[in-house]
Design a protein around this motif. Structure first.
Motif, PDB file in Angstrom:
ATOM      1  N   GLY A 244       0.814  -1.206   0.000  1.00  0.00           N
ATOM      2  CA  GLY A 244       0.000   0.000   0.000  1.00  0.00           C
ATOM      3  C   GLY A 244       0.849   1.258   0.000  1.00  0.00           C
ATOM      4  N   VAL A 245       0.166   2.401  -0.059  1.00  0.00           N
ATOM      5  CA  VAL A 245       0.847   3.686  -0.158  1.00  0.00           C
ATOM      6  C   VAL A 245       0.638   4.551   1.086  1.00  0.00           C
ATOM      7  CG1 VAL A 245       0.727   3.705  -2.679  1.00  0.00           C
ATOM      8  CG2 VAL A 245      -1.140   4.725  -1.332  1.00  0.00           C
ATOM      9  N   LYS A 246      -0.026   4.008   2.084  1.00  0.00           N
ATOM     10  CA  LYS A 246      -0.275   4.764   3.296  1.00  0.00           C
ATOM     11  C   LYS A 246      -0.179   3.824   4.484  1.00  0.00           C
ATOM     12  CE  LYS A 246      -3.617   8.079   5.217  1.00  0.00           C
ATOM     13  NZ  LYS A 246      -4.906   8.783   4.977  1.00  0.00           N
ATOM     14  N   LEU A 247       0.492   4.275   5.534  1.00  0.00           N
ATOM     15  CA  LEU A 247       0.754   3.386   6.655  1.00  0.00           C
ATOM     16  C   LEU A 247       0.701   4.176   7.952  1.00  0.00           C
ATOM     17  CD1 LEU A 247       1.597   0.394   7.095  1.00  0.00           C
ATOM     18  CD2 LEU A 247       3.974   1.163   7.046  1.00  0.00           C
ATOM     19  N   LYS A 248       0.059   3.584   8.958  1.00  0.00           N
ATOM     20  CA  LYS A 248       0.050   4.145  10.302  1.00  0.00           C
ATOM     21  C   LYS A 248       0.711   3.165  11.260  1.00  0.00           C
ATOM     22  CE  LYS A 248      -3.808   7.428  10.495  1.00  0.00           C
ATOM     23  NZ  LYS A 248      -5.051   7.810  11.219  1.00  0.00           N
ATOM     24  N   GLY A 249       1.302   3.704  12.306  1.00  0.00           N
ATOM     25  CA  GLY A 249       1.955   2.852  13.290  1.00  0.00           C
ATOM     26  C   GLY A 249       2.815   3.682  14.206  1.00  0.00           C
ATOM     27  N   LYS A 250       3.806   3.047  14.826  1.00  0.00           N
ATOM     28  CA  LYS A 250       4.685   3.746  15.753  1.00  0.00           C
ATOM     29  C   LYS A 250       6.128   3.827  15.258  1.00  0.00           C
ATOM     30  CE  LYS A 250       2.029   2.699  19.944  1.00  0.00           C
ATOM     31  NZ  LYS A 250       2.078   2.131  21.316  1.00  0.00           N
ATOM     32  N   GLN A 251       6.537   2.844  14.448  1.00  0.00           N
ATOM     33  CA  GLN A 251       7.915   2.816  13.971  1.00  0.00           C
ATOM     34  C   GLN A 251       7.886   2.691  12.454  1.00  0.00           C
ATOM     35  OE1 GLN A 251      10.285  -0.069  16.080  1.00  0.00           O
ATOM     36  NE2 GLN A 251       9.477   0.539  18.078  1.00  0.00           N
ATOM     37  N   LEU A 252       7.720   3.820  11.800  1.00  0.00           N
ATOM     38  CA  LEU A 252       7.502   3.841  10.357  1.00  0.00           C
ATOM     39  C   LEU A 252       8.743   4.332   9.614  1.00  0.00           C
ATOM     40  CD1 LEU A 252       3.893   5.325  10.133  1.00  0.00           C
ATOM     41  CD2 LEU A 252       4.607   2.949  10.473  1.00  0.00           C
ATOM     42  N   LYS A 253       8.979   3.704   8.470  1.00  0.00           N
ATOM     43  CA  LYS A 253      10.113   4.075   7.622  1.00  0.00           C
ATOM     44  C   LYS A 253       9.720   3.868   6.167  1.00  0.00           C
ATOM     45  CE  LYS A 253      13.149   2.372  11.267  1.00  0.00           C
ATOM     46  NZ  LYS A 253      14.172   1.384  11.645  1.00  0.00           N
ATOM     47  N   ALA A 254      10.505   4.469   5.299  1.00  0.00           N
ATOM     48  CA  ALA A 254      10.282   4.299   3.862  1.00  0.00           C
ATOM     49  C   ALA A 254      11.625   4.158   3.177  1.00  0.00           C
ATOM     50  CB  ALA A 254       9.515   5.484   3.287  1.00  0.00           C
ATOM     51  N   LYS A 255      11.632   3.322   2.118  1.00  0.00           N
ATOM     52  CA  LYS A 255      12.798   3.227   1.253  1.00  0.00           C
ATOM     53  C   LYS A 255      12.334   3.632  -0.141  1.00  0.00           C
ATOM     54  CE  LYS A 255      15.634  -0.253   1.740  1.00  0.00           C
ATOM     55  NZ  LYS A 255      16.241  -1.614   1.642  1.00  0.00           N
ATOM     56  N   LEU A 256      12.884   4.720  -0.629  1.00  0.00           N
ATOM     57  CA  LEU A 256      12.495   5.267  -1.921  1.00  0.00           C
ATOM     58  C   LEU A 256      13.619   4.961  -2.903  1.00  0.00           C
ATOM     59  CD1 LEU A 256      11.175   8.688  -0.564  1.00  0.00           C
ATOM     60  CD2 LEU A 256       9.989   6.492  -0.725  1.00  0.00           C
ATOM     61  N   LYS A 257      13.334   4.119  -3.923  1.00  0.00           N
ATOM     62  CA  LYS A 257      14.383   3.529  -4.751  1.00  0.00           C
ATOM     63  C   LYS A 257      14.358   4.076  -6.174  1.00  0.00           C
ATOM     64  CE  LYS A 257      13.218  -0.786  -4.060  1.00  0.00           C
ATOM     65  NZ  LYS A 257      13.307  -2.260  -4.001  1.00  0.00           N
ATOM     66  N   PHE A 258      15.562   4.190  -6.750  1.00  0.00           N
ATOM     67  CA  PHE A 258      15.727   4.573  -8.148  1.00  0.00           C
ATOM     68  C   PHE A 258      17.132   4.183  -8.576  1.00  0.00           C
ATOM     69  CE2 PHE A 258      15.821   8.402  -5.335  1.00  0.00           C
ATOM     70  CZ  PHE A 258      17.189   8.589  -5.268  1.00  0.00           C
ATOM     71  N   ALA A 259      17.431   4.315  -9.862  1.00  0.00           N
ATOM     72  CA  ALA A 259      18.777   4.111 -10.401  1.00  0.00           C
ATOM     73  C   ALA A 259      19.386   5.464 -10.727  1.00  0.00           C
ATOM     74  CB  ALA A 259      18.725   3.233 -11.645  1.00  0.00           C
ATOM     75  N   THR A 260      20.723   5.534 -10.704  1.00  0.00           N
ATOM     76  CA  THR A 260      21.398   6.805 -10.973  1.00  0.00           C
ATOM     77  C   THR A 260      22.538   6.611 -11.958  1.00  0.00           C
ATOM     78  OG1 THR A 260      22.863   6.486  -9.066  1.00  0.00           O
ATOM     79  CG2 THR A 260      20.856   7.783  -8.723  1.00  0.00           C
ATOM     80  N   THR A 261      22.847   7.679 -12.685  1.00  0.00           N
ATOM     81  CA  THR A 261      24.026   7.715 -13.539  1.00  0.00           C
ATOM     82  C   THR A 261      25.159   8.385 -12.782  1.00  0.00           C
ATOM     83  OG1 THR A 261      23.337   9.828 -14.481  1.00  0.00           O
ATOM     84  CG2 THR A 261      22.618   7.830 -15.623  1.00  0.00           C
TER      85      THR A 261
END
Length: 768
Positions: A244-261
Motif C-alpha cells: 500500500g501507499v499509506k501506513l500508520k503505526g509507531k515505527q515507520l520508515k520508507a525506502k524510496l528507490k531509483f537508479a542513478t548515472t
C-alpha cells in the motif's frame, strides 16, 4: 580547561556556487573588515566537549535545522552530532542548539547505493544497515550550508535551509540500486513515538507526521517532501515491509528507490510544520518553489549576513574573530519560528490558531538566556526581543502560565525560577514596550503564585511539580523555602528573590503600589539563607535551623540544596542587591576576600553524583554553567576592577576556542555565546531589570552596533596588548566615567565608549 580538537579541514564540492552580498556598512568601517563575515563563522565550534551544538544549516531563528546525526544516545548526543564520531546515520530536519537535554531529530533522510537495511544499524557488524562512515576532511559547513562525502556510498551530500523548509542535493555515482531512506522512528535521545503516519502522494512526493513523547511530552511534527526524480516506494512498520501507499503505526520508515548515472544530482525539498501535513506543503511551496539549491544557499547566506552585521568588530586574531562571529551566530539560532506561512500555529493548549499578524516562537531556554542573550538582543535587535515577549504572553493566554522552558508548544518545567518575568521586565525598564502591559503585569505576578487548581496543560505530573513547585507555596505562606520540604531550596529561593524584585520594579513603575511593596519585600528574602559564620548561602529546615552537615563543595546533581552547583557558586546570586549582599558579609573587605577565594580555592567537587554541568573551573567558579556568569563582575562593587579584568580575560581566552571543543559547557541556546559577545565588548548586565551594564574589559580594538537613524554604539580600546592588561580610564562620549557602569539609554543613544589600557591596577572611575 576544555580539550581542544583539530579544526575541520575544508571540503567544498565542485558543484558549490557561492555569492556574496554587499556589506551595508560605512565605507570607513568596511575598509577594516577582515574578509566576509560569513567566513568568520565555524559551525563546528561547540560540536565537541559538551557544547552540544550542531553544524548543519539553519536560518536565523528558523523552524528547520537540517543537520547530520552521528549518535542518538548519551549526554553528548543532545545536538545529534558529536565531533568524535566517524559515522553518519542520516540527516534530520530539527535540532536543539547547545541544550543539556536532547529531543527532536525529526524526519531523518539518508541516501544510499546498493543493498541496505531499513534501520540505522551498528558499526563493525556484517548487518551494517544504512549508516555510513565519513571523514572530517571531506566535510564543510558555513551559515546556511553543509556538505559531506559519505564514504560507504561515495555520495556527496549538500544541505541548505529556508526558515520552514530544507533542501538536499545528493550527487550519486552510477548505481542500478540507489535511493533514500526516510526514518520516522529516529529521534535524538530515542524518544517514544506514540503514533505516526507516512503516505506516498505520487512518484515524486511523500508526506507524514508523528506524535512524540519526549522532553516535550506532547509534540507533533509534520512533513511534506518532493523529489526531483521519480522513486519506487517501500513502506515499513517495525522494520517489516508493508503493501500500500499509506501506513500508520509507531515505527515507520520508507525506502524510496531509483537508479542513478555517474554524477547525477537528486534534489529533495522538505517542508515541516507543527500544525499539519498541508501546512508543511504550504511552507515548502512558499519558500522553495523552484529546484534551485544554489539559490536557497544564497538566500540563507543573505539572511545570515544581515543578522551577523548587527554587530561588527575590527582587530583581534583570526581565531578571536572566528570565535566572536560564531558566538554571534549561535545567539541567533533559537528561539525558533513556530508559525506556518499562512499564520497557523499550535498553541500551548495544543489547539490550532490562525493569526497572520502574529509570529509564534518556541525553544525558550529562559533559565539560561535571561542572563545575556535577551539583554544582548535589547541592544542589537530590540524588535526581535519584543516579538519573543509577545510570544511568551500569547503562551500565557493559551496555557495559563508563562513558560519556564517552552519546547514545541509544551511546558517542560525544566530548571527553576520564573525567568520569563526577567525577560519581560528587562525590556519594559528599557522602554521596549510593544506588548500588552496590563497582561504582562498579570502574567508576571501569576508566575510567582502557587495554584494547583488552575487548568494548565502540564501533560505530566513531573512537569506540574516542576512548573508549579510547592516552593512557591512555602515562599508565600512561610516566608522562606524549607530545605526539608523542598529539593534545591536555596537555589529556588535566591532566584525567586531576584524574580520578585523584577516584578516589583515593573509594578512600581506602573503605579501598582501594593504589589510593589509586597514584591520588594520578597526580593529581600535572600538574606534568610546567608550564614554569617560560614559566609555561604545555606539551606534551612522548617524550624529555621541550618541543614547539617554542610560542605560548600558538595554538588550532587539535582539533589540537595542547590541546582547544578554548590554553595560556592550560588552564594553570589543576588544580582539585584549586590550592596545588600556586601553588607551581609560585613563590608567590602570581607566580601572581596571571600569573592577572591572563590576564584583561588581548590576546584574539587564532592557528592555522590557530581553535576556534569559544572565545567570551566577557576577555583570554584564554573563558567560552563549559568549561575556563575555574573560573578566576575562583582569586584566592581568593591573597587577592585582589575580583578574583574583579570578573570574576564582568562575566561575569554581560555574557555572560548576556535575548535570543535571550544565551548566550555553546554552552549544553552545562545547564553554561553551571548556572555562572550557582551564581555568581549567590555560590558555585561549583571541584573536584567536594572538598566545598568557593568564595565569589564574589551577584547577587540573596536566593536560597533549599528542603531536606528544612522547612529552606532561604538566601543574602542586604546593601547591594548599583553603589556597593558588593565583598564586605566574609561570615557563615555569623551567624559570619564564616574562609576563602573554604563546605562542602556547611553548605549542606544549612540554613545562612544573608550577604554584606555595600561599596566597599572587602578580604580579607573576614581582616576584624576
Amino acid at each position: 580547561m576544555n580539550p581542544s580538537f583539530p579544526s575541520c579541514k575544508t571540503f567544498i564540492p565542485a558543484t558549490r556556487i557561492r555569492w556574496w552580498s554587499t556589506l551595508l556598512v560605512s565605507a570607513s568601517f568596511a575598509a577594516t573588515l577582515h574578509g566576509d563575515v560569513l567566513d568568520q563563522v565555524d559551525p563546528f565550534i561547540g560540536t565537541g566537549f559538551h557544547g552540544h551544538t550542531f553544524p548543519g544549516p539553519t536560518t536565523p531563528f528558523g523552524m528547520v535545522q537540517l543537520s547530520p546525526d552521528t549518535r542518538t544516545s548519551g549526554w553528548d548526543a543532545c545536538g545529534g552530532y558529536y565531533d568524535d564520531d566517524t559515522e553518519i546515520w542520516g540527516f534530520s530536519h530539527t535540532h536543539l542548539s547547545g541544550t543539556g537535554i536532547g529531543d527532536y531529530g525529526d524526519v531523518l533522510m539518508m541516501p544510499f547505493t546498493g543493498e541496505v537495511g531499513i534501520s540505522s544499524g551498528t558499526p563493525n557488524k556484517p548487518d551494517y544497515q544504512y549508516r555510513s562512515p565519513f571523514r572530517k576532511e571531506h566535510q564543510a559547513a558555513s551559515p546556511g550550508y553543509y556538505s559531506v562525502l559519505l564514504d560507504r556510498y561515495q555520495i556527496s551530500v549538500e544541505l541548505s535551509a529556508t526558515p520552514r523548509a530544507g533542501i538536499h542535493r545528493y550527487t550519486f555515482p552510477k548505481a542500478d540500486k540507489a535511493g533514500v531512506v526516510i526514518d520516522l522512528k529516529h529521534s535524538i535521545q530515542n524518544r517514544q513515538t506514540l503514533e505516526a503516519e507516512i503516505e506516498v502522494v505520487n512518484e515524486r512526493e511523500i508526506r507524514g507526521w508523528r506524535h512524540v513523547k519526549g522532553w516535550a511530552p506532547n509534540r507533533r511534527i509534520h512533513f511534506h517532501a518532493v523529489f526531483s526524480k521519480p522513486f519506487v516506494a517501500e513502506l515499513y512498520s517495525n522494520d517489516a515491509l508493508n503493501t500500500g501507499v499509506k501506513l500508520k503505526g509507531k515505527q515507520l520508515k520508507a525506502k524510496l528507490k531509483f537508479a542513478t548515472t555517474d554524477g547525477e544530482q537528486v534534489h529533495i525539498k522538505v517542508g515541516i510544520s507543527p500544525v499539519d501535513m498541508d501546512g508543511a506543503r504550504k511552507n515548502l511551496m512558499a519558500e522553495i518553489p523552484e529546484w534551485d539549491f544554489d539559490g536557497v544557499v544564497v538566500k540563507a547566506e543573505e539572511q545570515w549576513e544581515k543578522q551577523l552585521n548587527h554587530l561588527q568588530i575590527t582587530g583581534g586574531t583570526e581565531d578571536q574573530r572566528k570565535i566572536f562571529y560564531t558566538a554571534l551566530y549561535h545567539t541567533a539560532i533559537s528561539p525558533n519560528l513556530a508559525s506556518d506561512v499562512d499564520g497557523r500555529y499550535r498553541g500551548m493548549d495544543q489547539k490550532i490558531y490562525e493569526d497572520p499578524a502574529y509570529t509564534n516562537y518556541t525553544v525558550f531556554s529562559l533559565w539560561d538566556t535571561f542572563r545575556a542573550q535577551h539583554p544582548l538582543y535589547t541592544i542589537i535587535d530590540p524588535k526581535q526581543d519584543q516579538k519573543w515577549i509577545r510570544s511568551l504572553l500569547r503562551k500565557y493566554d493559551e496555557g495559563g502560565i508563562l513558560p519556564m522552558w517552552d519546547l514545541a508548544s509544551n511546558y517542560t518545567g525544566c530548571m527553576i525560577g520564573y525567568h520569563a518575568v526577567s525577560v519581560i521586565v528587562d525590556a519594559y525598564t528599557k522602554g521596549l514596550r510593544d506588548f500588552d502591559l496590563d497582561k504582562a503585569m498579570e502574567a508576571i505576578v501569576f508566575s510567582s503564585v502557587y495554584d494547583d487548581k488552575k487548568p494548565i496543560p502540564y501533560h505530566t505530573e513531573d512537569v506540574k511539580n516542576d512548573l508549579m513547585p510547592k516552593a512557591k507555596l512555602y515562599n508565600a505562606s512561610m516566608g522562606f523555602i524549607p530545605a526539608d520540604l523542598e529539593n534545591e531550596s536555596v537555589s529556588k529561593a535566591l532566584e525567586f528573590a531576584y524574580n520578585d524584585w523584577v516584578i516589583a520594579k515593573m509594578a512600581e513603575d506602573m503605579g501598582r503600589e501594593e504589589i510593589a511593596r509586597e514584591y520588594f519585600e520578597r526580593g529581600q528574602r535572600y538574606r534568610t539563607y546567608f550564614d554569617p559564620k560560614t559566609e555561604f548561602m545555606r539551606g534551612r529546615t522548617k524550624d529555621r535551623s541550618w541543614v547539617e552537615p554542610f560542605d560548600p563543595n558538595n554538588a550532587n546533581h539535582r539533589k540537595g540544596q542547590y541546582v547544578e552547583g554548590n554553595a560556592w557558586q550560588w552564594t553570589w546570586f543576588v544580582p539585584h542587591d549586590v550592596p545588600g549582599l556586601i553588607q551581609l558579609f560585613g563590608g567590602r573587605d570581607a566580601f572581596a576576600k571571600k569573592l577572591d577565594l572563590l576564584f583561588t580555592t581548590d576546584s574539587t567537587l564532592t557528592g555522590e553524583k557530581v553535576s556534569g554541568d559544572i565545567t570551566g573551573m577557576i577555583g570554584q567558579y564554573a563558567h560552563g554553567n549559568e549561575p556563575s556568569h555574573h560573578i566576575a563582575y562583582l569586584f566592581n562593587w568593591v573597587e577592585q576592577p582589575w580583578r574583574t579584568q583579570e578573570i574576564l580575560h582568562q575566561i575569554m581566552t581560555e574557555f572560548y576556542l576556535a575548535t570543535p571543543g571550544g565551548i566550555i559547557g553546554n552552549e544553552d541556546c545562545g547564553q554561553m555565546s551571548a556572555w562572550y559577545i557582551l564581555s568581549s565588548m567590555g560590558i555585561y548586565q549583571v541584573a536584567p531589570g536594572d538598566t545598568r551594564f557593568s564595565i569589564g574589559i574589551p577584547l577587540f580594538p573596536e566593536a560597533r552596533v549599528p542603531l536606528q537613524d544612522g547612529k552606532a554604539f561604538v566601543v574602542k580600546m586604546k593601547n591594548g596588548g599583553e603589556a597593558n592588561p588593565y583598564v586605566q580610564r574609561v570615557t563615555l562620549n569623551g567624559k570619564p566615567l564616574t562609576e563602573p557602569f554604563i546605562d542602556y539609554t547611553d548605549i542606544m543613544s549612540g554613545a562612544e565608549l573608550v577604554f584606555e589600557m595600561g599596566d597599572q591596577k587602578t580604580v579607573f572611575w576614581k582616576n584624576p
